[in-house]
Design an enzyme around this catalytic site. Structure first.
Site, mmCIF file in Angstrom:
data_model
loop_
_atom_site.group_PDB
_atom_site.id
_atom_site.type_symbol
_atom_site.label_atom_id
_atom_site.label_comp_id
_atom_site.label_asym_id
_atom_site.label_seq_id
_atom_site.Cartn_x
_atom_site.Cartn_y
_atom_site.Cartn_z
ATOM 1 N N ARG A 87 0.838 -1.206 0.000
ATOM 2 C CA ARG A 87 0.000 0.000 0.000
ATOM 3 C C ARG A 87 0.873 1.255 0.000
ATOM 4 O O ARG A 87 0.583 2.237 -0.697
ATOM 5 C CB ARG A 87 -0.936 -0.018 1.217
ATOM 6 C CG ARG A 87 -2.024 -1.071 1.127
ATOM 7 C CD ARG A 87 -3.047 -0.911 2.215
ATOM 8 N NE ARG A 87 -2.679 -1.549 3.457
ATOM 9 C CZ ARG A 87 -3.108 -2.757 3.850
ATOM 10 N NH1 ARG A 87 -3.903 -3.466 3.076
ATOM 11 N NH2 ARG A 87 -2.749 -3.258 5.011
ATOM 12 N N PHE A 132 -11.826 -3.861 -5.622
ATOM 13 C CA PHE A 132 -11.847 -4.764 -4.466
ATOM 14 C C PHE A 132 -11.241 -4.029 -3.264
ATOM 15 O O PHE A 132 -10.354 -4.535 -2.579
ATOM 16 C CB PHE A 132 -11.082 -6.060 -4.753
ATOM 17 C CG PHE A 132 -11.466 -6.745 -6.038
ATOM 18 C CD1 PHE A 132 -12.601 -7.540 -6.105
ATOM 19 C CD2 PHE A 132 -10.700 -6.579 -7.180
ATOM 20 C CE1 PHE A 132 -12.960 -8.175 -7.290
ATOM 21 C CE2 PHE A 132 -11.041 -7.200 -8.368
ATOM 22 C CZ PHE A 132 -12.175 -8.007 -8.425
ATOM 23 N N ASP A 140 -16.168 -2.106 -4.241
ATOM 24 C CA ASP A 140 -16.217 -3.427 -3.614
ATOM 25 C C ASP A 140 -17.661 -3.923 -3.618
ATOM 26 O O ASP A 140 -18.595 -3.115 -3.556
ATOM 27 C CB ASP A 140 -15.686 -3.376 -2.179
ATOM 28 C CG ASP A 140 -15.259 -4.741 -1.668
ATOM 29 O OD1 ASP A 140 -14.059 -5.043 -1.732
ATOM 30 O OD2 ASP A 140 -16.140 -5.511 -1.224
ATOM 31 N N ASP A 175 -6.883 -5.609 -6.286
ATOM 32 C CA ASP A 175 -6.539 -6.393 -5.088
ATOM 33 C C ASP A 175 -7.674 -7.371 -4.788
ATOM 34 O O ASP A 175 -8.359 -7.249 -3.771
ATOM 35 C CB ASP A 175 -6.304 -5.443 -3.908
ATOM 36 C CG ASP A 175 -5.906 -6.178 -2.635
ATOM 37 O OD1 ASP A 175 -5.428 -7.330 -2.738
ATOM 38 O OD2 ASP A 175 -6.080 -5.605 -1.543
ATOM 39 N N CYS A 192 -3.567 -13.220 -4.032
ATOM 40 C CA CYS A 192 -3.272 -13.702 -2.675
ATOM 41 C C CYS A 192 -3.512 -15.204 -2.548
ATOM 42 O O CYS A 192 -3.599 -15.730 -1.444
ATOM 43 C CB CYS A 192 -4.100 -12.939 -1.643
ATOM 44 S SG CYS A 192 -5.881 -13.131 -1.840
#
Length: 401
Positions: free
Chosen positions: A214, A230, A252, A301, A341
């Site tokens: 970030r 996201f 989101d 993300d 991720c």
């Protein structure tokens, strides 16, 4: 400690012998002695050579999780204190410890347990039966070790509500350990303030693994028009805003996440700059493209699209689609920050997927940097599951540039 012995089959246990911590059910030749599930057992090779100590759970395909390679070790409070102290001393040298992951399971040689520190609150997630039995002692010694540095923990919340506990034959658990407290905790990271809801937020309440990623996008966002996809509770969007972005839109699908993002924007005094929209990113990006919207910086993300090898193929399609759509929204010479991720989305596969997305979007990529999870989520090379976060920053050029 049980005196039972687990014998590894001849020719098996290759990952274990390379430094891994797991022994699967199909790698075990036999178990000698009476032992209850979750108890510590000795582990021997097929020929009787001692390989160390671990805890057993025959309800799980990961039947033994290793605690130490020292055959003469004793897994007691002193041993656990040593492990916890080592974990904390490592964090003090590698990351900002105001909020950080203090224990990261296998990578800290405490398999199956994760403990996050949000200011003066701890959140624990216990995912294996053996470590669950040790959890009270681990939390006790952790509080004592933190107190030595003047950090007084005011509360502990358990988020052992992950589905993976079912694979261990364990019930999912969520709630206070000890006295109740306000579960909305204010933290600060990279100069940005957040309200972390440890009770209702995703996983342990906040994704600490992206802390320095970030921060890495801040320089790109000064004076920029930014789209954060996201956004969850607004973390990348808020880093862009405090860095001096011209405008920020965070998107989101979670209404709860968006409401929290808006609260975080107000907390940082950037509510006029950072706007948030509740929408499905896959639906929204084609609409933005059709409307002619373009951004200086696009951030992707997404949550893990795959949590098993069986679904990698479909996940790859999802990553390719979202990156293609994101790339089409980047102005010529702008920047794309994109990540995965999922452990099962290997670095090689993720890179190839982005390459295919760029080809489909008729874009050329110039890599700015490649990053991974922050150092409080250490990568144990012998435990490949500990390496999961891949994070790229690219400069994006039109194909005819």
């Amino acid at each position: 400690m049980s005196t039972a012995v687990v014998y590894v089959k001849k020719g098996e246990g290759r990952a274990l012998k390379e430094g891994g911590l797991w022994i699967f059910d199909n790698e075990i030749e036999k178990i000698e002695g009476e032992v209850e599930e979750g108890a510590v057992v000795r582990v021997h090779d097929f020929d009787g050579y001692p390989l160390g100590l671990g805890f057993l759970n025959r309800n799980s395909k990961i039947t033994v999780r290793m605690m130490t390679r020292k055959a003469d070790a004793v897994i007691d409070e002193a041993f656990l204190r040593m492990r916890v102290r080592n974990a904390w001393e490592y964090r003090k040298k590698t990351v900002d410890t105001k909020s950080c992951r203090v224990i990261f399971g296998e990578a800290d040689f405490l398999p199956g347990i994760v403990i996050d520190k949000f200011s003066d609150v701890l959140v624990v997630q216990s995912l294996a039966l053996g470590i669950d039995k040790m959890k009270p002692v681990i939390l006790k010694v952790l509080k004592e070790i933190l107190a030595e540095d003047g950090i007084i923990i005011r509360g502990i919340y358990e988020r052992s509500d992950a589905k993976v506990r079912n694979l261990e034959g364990m019930e999912r658990v969520k709630g206070f350990i000890g006295d109740a407290f306000d579960t909305k905790v204010e933290v600060e990271e990279n100069g940005v303030k957040y309200i972390v809801d440890v009770a209702e937020g995703q996983k342990t309440g906040f994704f600490l693994d992206q802390k320095y990623n970030r921060k890495a996008i801040q320089g790109l966002c000064k004076g920029a028009r930014v789209l954060d996809c996201f956004t969850h509770t607004g973390s990348f969007a808020l880093n862009a805003a405090i860095a001096g972005a011209e405008s920020v839109l965070g998107v989101d699908a979670s209404e709860t996440g968006i409401l929290q993002a808006e609260e975080n924007a107000r907390l940082n005094g950037v509510e006029q700059l950072a706007k948030f929209q509740c929408a499905d990113v896959f639906d929204l990006l084609p609409k933005l493209e059709a409307e002619g919207e373009r951004y200086d910086v696009v951030i992707l993300d997404p949550p893990a699209f795959t949590k098993s090898r069986a679904s990698v193929k479909n996940a790859t399609k999802g990553y390719r689609e979202i990156n293609m759509r994101g790339l089409k929204l980047v102005k010529d010479g702008g920047y794309l920050a994109t990540c995965s991720c999922s452990h099962f989305m290997t670095p090689e596969l993720f890179a190839e997927t982005i390459r295919q997305a760029a080809k489909s979007a008729h874009k050329r990529l110039r890599q700015v940097e490649y990053r991974t999870q922050s150092a409080d989520h250490p990568i144990l090379w012998a435990a490949e599951e500990s390496y999961y976060l891949k994070f790229y920053i690219f400069q994006v050029c039109d194909e005819k540039y």
